[in-house]
Design an enzyme around this catalytic site. Structure first.
Site, mmCIF file in Angstrom:
data_model
loop_
_atom_site.group_PDB
_atom_site.id
_atom_site.type_symbol
_atom_site.label_atom_id
_atom_site.label_comp_id
_atom_site.label_asym_id
_atom_site.label_seq_id
_atom_site.Cartn_x
_atom_site.Cartn_y
_atom_site.Cartn_z
ATOM 1 C CG ASP A 76 -2.018 1.609 1.260
ATOM 2 O OD1 ASP A 76 -2.240 1.248 0.185
ATOM 3 O OD2 ASP A 76 -1.575 2.199 2.538
ATOM 4 C CG ASP A 78 -1.601 7.470 0.766
ATOM 5 O OD1 ASP A 78 -1.276 7.920 -0.291
ATOM 6 O OD2 ASP A 78 -2.741 7.388 -0.315
#
Length: 355
Positions: A76, A78
């Site tokens: 991922d 963020d």
């Protein structure tokens, strides 16, 4: 050479079935249709939670095992790679180490505000050496999904420039987006909002300029246009617009349309398996040779668990240790660590084992 993600999306889409349910009309009662029953939340979002063992804080032996057994890492962005516009300490060095070890890497983000080209610029500005083919954004997923099902109508967009750019690259006509951000509804007596009856899909992505006009227009398209698709880039509750606090995520925008249409969307971002199917099948890897690294339990880790991957949670984003270890939490990663750079503690041992 890196495989073409478009072909992968097309293959993945073959396995998906769209639930097209009619909802009541916004026209006068004499022309309305009965509302279809709502699917359960878990069925609509394709989410299943399996009972997992207690999470384990990664020791050096656990980190080495993860690195040695996994040939591909899906990250991922963020909360794992960056927070806001700041790269998280030690991330560049960690990615360099994994590249030296010959690991494949993909960067999957539910944030749809940028296209893959836009995200590549962000990676570069943060000093990260990433190829565009390694980036899977939910804006790209939405466009690729539509292309894969042979979509040939117009799309109404609640969202920002990233979705529009990806639709343009696929040759898909669209309206809405940023240009509707300043439009207002005039609620005069007898007022009726017109909409384009050629819209065949509404895509809802994160939109900092969402307003009542956009909500009403999307609602009209979904409820009045026969067979109109309702697609969400993601349903994240919160997001990291800055590194100072959490901000309301796309789940709030999607929720508004769910409420007004009584329809559940097809979600193309995490925790949907749409993107994962591409990566695993293309690389020809067993699922346990892939590790999902994320900061969210309900999207990243669930995405990995539902897909049969190894999972690692980092505490540099949304989830804190108290939430992870709470008796109320039912989603547990295989291991967790403070942040991605914790893997650097076994750098010498990992490189020596490869030599």
């Amino acid at each position: 050479p890196m495989p073409d993600p478009t072909l992968l999306f097309r293959a993945a889409a073959m396995a998906l079935s769209l639930h097209r349910r009619a909802a009541p009309s916004l026209r006068p009662a004499s022309h309305s249709r009965a509302a279809a029953p709502l699917p359960s939340r878990s069925r609509a979002r394709g989410v299943s939670v399996r009972a997992m063992a207690q999470s384990k804080k990664a020791e050096d032996a656990d980190k080495l095992e993860l690195i040695n057994k996994c040939k591909c890492f899906i990250f991922d962005c963020d909360g794992v790679i960056w927070r806001g516009d700041s790269v998280i300490d030690g991330v560049p060095e960690t990615l360099d180490m994994l590249r030296k070890l010959g690991k494949k890497m993909f960067f999957v983000t539910n944030n749809s505000t940028k296209s893959r080209a836009g995200y590549l610029k962000k990676f570069t500005s943060l000093g990260l050496n990433i190829d565009a083919e390694e980036i899977y954004s939910s804006s790209y997923a939405a466009a690729a999904y539509l292309e894969s099902i042979g979509f040939n109508k117009k799309v109404y967009v609640i969202g920002e420039q990233g979705i529009l750019e990806e639709l343009d690259l696929k040759g898909i006509k669209h309206l809405g987006g940023p240009e509707d951000g300043t439009k207002a509804v005039k609620l005069a007596p007898g007022e009726l909002m017109e909409h384009d009856h050629e819209v065949g899909a509404v895509v809802v992505g994160f939109d900092r300029y969402v307003n009542y006009y956009k909500i009403q227009y999307a609602t009209l398209c979904i409820r009045e246009n026969p067979g109109c698709l309702f697609i969400a880039t993601n349903r994240d509750a919160v997001t990291h617009l800055t590194d100072a606090q959490e901000w309301a995520g796309n789940g709030s925008m999607v929720g508004a349309i769910v409420g007004s249409t009584k329809r559940e969307p097809e979600t193309v971002g995490k925790p949907s398996g749409f993107m994962l199917d591409n990566i695993a099948s293309t690389l020809g890897l067993a699922r346990d040779e892939i590790c999902m690294v994320g900061d969210r339990l309900d999207t990243d880790i669930l995405f990995g668990k539902n897909g049969g991957l190894r999972t690692a949670l980092v505490l540099s984003g949304v989830t804190d240790e108290a939430t992870l270890l709470s008796p109320e939490n039912k989603v547990s990663p295989d291991v967790y660590m403070p942040q991605l750079s914790a893997l650097l503690s076994v750098k010498d041992a990992a490189l020596a084992a490869k030599a």
